[in-house]
Design an enzyme around this catalytic site. Structure first.
Site, PDB file in Angstrom:
ATOM      1  N   LYS A  95       0.655  -0.955  -0.078  1.00  0.00           N
ATOM      2  CA  LYS A  95       0.208   0.067  -0.109  1.00  0.00           C
ATOM      3  C   LYS A  95       1.454   1.702   0.383  1.00  0.00           C
ATOM      4  O   LYS A  95       1.636   1.109   0.953  1.00  0.00           O
ATOM      5  CB  LYS A  95      -1.520  -0.396   1.261  1.00  0.00           C
ATOM      6  CG  LYS A  95      -2.389   1.451   1.285  1.00  0.00           C
ATOM      7  CD  LYS A  95      -3.007   1.120   2.832  1.00  0.00           C
ATOM      8  CE  LYS A  95      -3.439   2.310   2.536  1.00  0.00           C
ATOM      9  NZ  LYS A  95      -4.783   1.947   3.587  1.00  0.00           N
ATOM     10  N   SER A 151      -8.926   2.518   2.098  1.00  0.00           N
ATOM     11  CA  SER A 151      -8.500   3.162   1.655  1.00  0.00           C
ATOM     12  C   SER A 151      -6.934   2.209   1.072  1.00  0.00           C
ATOM     13  O   SER A 151      -6.086   2.425   0.066  1.00  0.00           O
ATOM     14  CB  SER A 151      -7.719   3.537   2.873  1.00  0.00           C
ATOM     15  OG  SER A 151      -6.758   3.173   3.736  1.00  0.00           O
ATOM     16  N   SER A 193     -10.237  -0.522   6.372  1.00  0.00           N
ATOM     17  CA  SER A 193      -9.993  -0.630   5.440  1.00  0.00           C
ATOM     18  C   SER A 193      -9.302  -1.148   5.122  1.00  0.00           C
ATOM     19  O   SER A 193      -8.790  -2.086   3.985  1.00  0.00           O
ATOM     20  CB  SER A 193      -8.781   0.343   5.226  1.00  0.00           C
ATOM     21  OG  SER A 193      -9.219   1.871   5.156  1.00  0.00           O
TER      22      SER A 193
END
Length: 593
Positions: free
Chosen positions: A211, A283, A307
């Protein structure tokens, strides 16, 4: 790193709110700092009352309010400015962590053998499939066996996933940066080590994605935001160092929603591979979508409030939100130091166990991380466990685990705290604003990708008082005690995306693994032959420091089911089933971090 909001402002109320703030700030700037007895005729007490009302402190009389206003100017503001100058000139919380360390552990015994590794099952007879497509959807342990037996090289495997990232990344809007040069360098090194007789373990030569809030030197770490899209941090995140030392191959920085909020980023909005007319939510959008689409065997995402759980559920992948403190966060953009967690998105629970085993452990620069003693999940005797099921549990999971000898009992986790969602909002929003104070003061929030997300929340957070923040933490402590007292089973199963449960689990620090359990037809399908589906998932929750229990139960379920092995239809959508216009896509009901 994720939430639905407790408070929703209409546009009209938002403008009224801003007007009140403006009036309050105007008064603070212009009212006299001299003795109020000499200039009391110049004081606009109505404006002063309005300002105190915003803080729910309008119980003071006029004299006391003026004393407070003078005291704020003389003491509070100079102290606040000095603190900002000292620690708040850099955004993202990468420097000067708070020493108010969140303590979540139910047991504080020293764990001398916490770093002992799991014993992975040995696979034999694994053959290399004929197609790259089939290779892309193999498990970590299967891919590792191909590499170990030299049926495929890490360099070959890396090339397969790089091609898929380039092909599907633009379709799903799920990739920020492809780290091709680094990936081939790491893959060649992995092959050289193996040729010399050195094998680093099950992640040796296995590609993966991070990420894009996780820093890797010489590559952009954009945090998904226009404000930081050219940012390069000369930091090796702790989790990246752990994976590198295990021989894993970084092939891409994957989409995070802007400043780790939802799935909107400066390059678009990430889609769900199972139904590209939907967005991924959460996210950790890139890790979920890319793992689901076979663009990486696994990825590291993060959760502050939803998330990991939400995008995993939407995209139909197995993902673990570990016990708080299990994985170090040095080099990772911070939202809330008492809520942020890193965890793996994988094909299966066994893959999650492999990755967790590699990345867990004490990070010396993360004050909240610990060496946690986890039993080997591959050796847990599930027949000795009592497993609770909530009213919203997927009964297929209950029946399957009952058939495998698990003691199943109906269960309800009781607590009296009514403001769970509000505690999370107060905690997260104030903490985020502390990490992005300069960003807001420089009006960079005006360029944020979605104005109804962080900009609105962090303006509201500016007027949460210190007293109310501390009261929220005291109430959080009460919640933690009540959950501990009422957690009467070894683990329980229930909806992984129930918002109250997401807030409760993150506040307490509970681990949960999201498990695919089936599929449903999508609504408004373009044809009867469409392969698009809505994924069905559930969550298996365990007490803190008992991630191995959740993993063991999920592995037991997946040992006799194949929902987690299904591949999304990104190459074969069906008749009249094309990629939709982005403006017509379905908007998810929640915005998560």
């Amino acid at each position: 790193m994720g939430p639905m909001k407790l408070l929703h402002f209409s546009r009209q109320k938002f403008y009224v709110f801003l007007a009140l703030i403006s009036i309050f700030l105007f008064f603070i700037r212009t009212s006299s700092t001299k003795n109020h007895n000499e200039h009391s005729g110049n004081i606009n007490y109505e404006c002063l009352r309005t300002g105190f009302k915003l803080l729910d402190a309008d119980f003071f009389n006029d004299t006391k309010m003026l004393e407070i206003e003078n005291g704020v100017k003389e003491l509070n503001i100079p102290i606040s400015r000095a603190n900002r100058k000292s620690v708040a000139s850099v955004n993202g919380g990468l420097e000067n962590p708070s020493y108010l360390v969140f303590s979540f552990a139910w047991n504080i015994d020293h764990a001398p053998n916490a770093t002992e590794r799991f014993s992975y099952p040995s696979l034999s007879g694994v053959q290399r499939p004929k197609s790259d497509e089939d290779i892309a959807f193999m498990s970590i342990l299967e891919l590792g066996q191909l590499i170990r037996t030299k049926l495929i090289t890490s360099e070959e495997l890396t090339g397969i996933f790089l091609k898929r990232l380039k092909r599907y990344g633009p379709v799903l809007e799920s990739v920020v940066t492809i780290t091709e040069e680094l990936a081939y360098k790491q893959a060649k090194h992995a092959d050289q080590l193996l040729a010399q007789g050195t094998y680093l373990g099950p992640l040796h030569g296995i590609p993966y994605g991070l990420k894009d809030i996780i820093a890797v030197p010489q590559y952009k770490t954009t945090w998904g935001s226009k404000s930081f899209k050219d940012q390069v941090l000369d930091i090796e995140a702790w989790v990246y160092k752990r994976l590198k030392s295990a021989g894993a191959i970084l092939v891409g920085k994957l989409v995070t929603g802007s400043l780790a909020y939802d799935d909107i980023w400066f390059g678009g909005r990430t889609r769900n591979p199972w139904n590209i007319e939907e967005y991924s939510t959460g996210s950790s959008a890139g890790p979920a979508a890319c793992t689901s689409a076979g663009m990486v065997p696994f990825a590291i995402g993060s959760e502050t409030a939803g998330s990991i759980t939400y995008p995993a559920a939407r995209c139909g992948v197995t993902a673990l939100r570990p016990t708080f403190g299990t994985v170090g966060r040095t080099g990772v953009m911070s939202l809330s130091e008492s809520l942020d967690k890193l965890g793996p998105f994988c094909r299966s629970a066994s893959d999650c166990a492999v990755v967790l085993d590699c990345i867990r452990g004490k990070d010396p620069d993360d004050l909240s991380s610990r060496d946690i003693l986890l039993t080997d999940p591959f050796s847990v005797d599930i027949e000795k466990l009592t497993f609770g099921y909530l009213e919203d549990a997927e009964m297929d999971v209950v029946q399957v685990l009952h058939s495998k000898g698990v003691n199943m009992v109906p269960f309800k986790l009781n607590y009296t705290v009514e403001s769970v969602q509000g505690i999370l909002n107060f905690t997260m929003d104030v903490d985020v604003l502390a990490h992005f104070d300069e960003w807001q003061r420089a009006h960079k929030d005006d360029d944020y990708e979605a104005q109804d997300q962080w900009p609105l929340e962090l303006r509201r957070a500016r007027v949460i008082s210190a007293v109310d923040y501390v009261q929220a933490q005291r109430t959080r402590g009460k919640l933690m005690r009540e959950i501990r007292e009422n957690f009467k089973v070894d683990a329980f199963v229930g909806n992984a995306t129930d918002w109250e449960r997401v807030c409760m689990g993150n506040l307490v620090g509970l681990p949960v693994i999201v498990v695919p359990t089936g599929f449903k037809k999508i609504s408004d399908a373009p044809s009867n032959d469409t392969r698009r589906r809505t994924t069905v998932t559930t969550g298996i929750y365990a007490p803190p420091d008992h991630d191995h229990v959740a993993l063991a139960l999920a592995m037991a379920y997946q040992s006799v089911t194949d929902h987690h092995k299904q591949c999304p239809p990104i190459d074969d959508l069906g008749p009249n089933d094309s990629i939709p216009n982005p403006t017509s896509a379905v908007v998810p009901p929640r915005q998560l971090r």
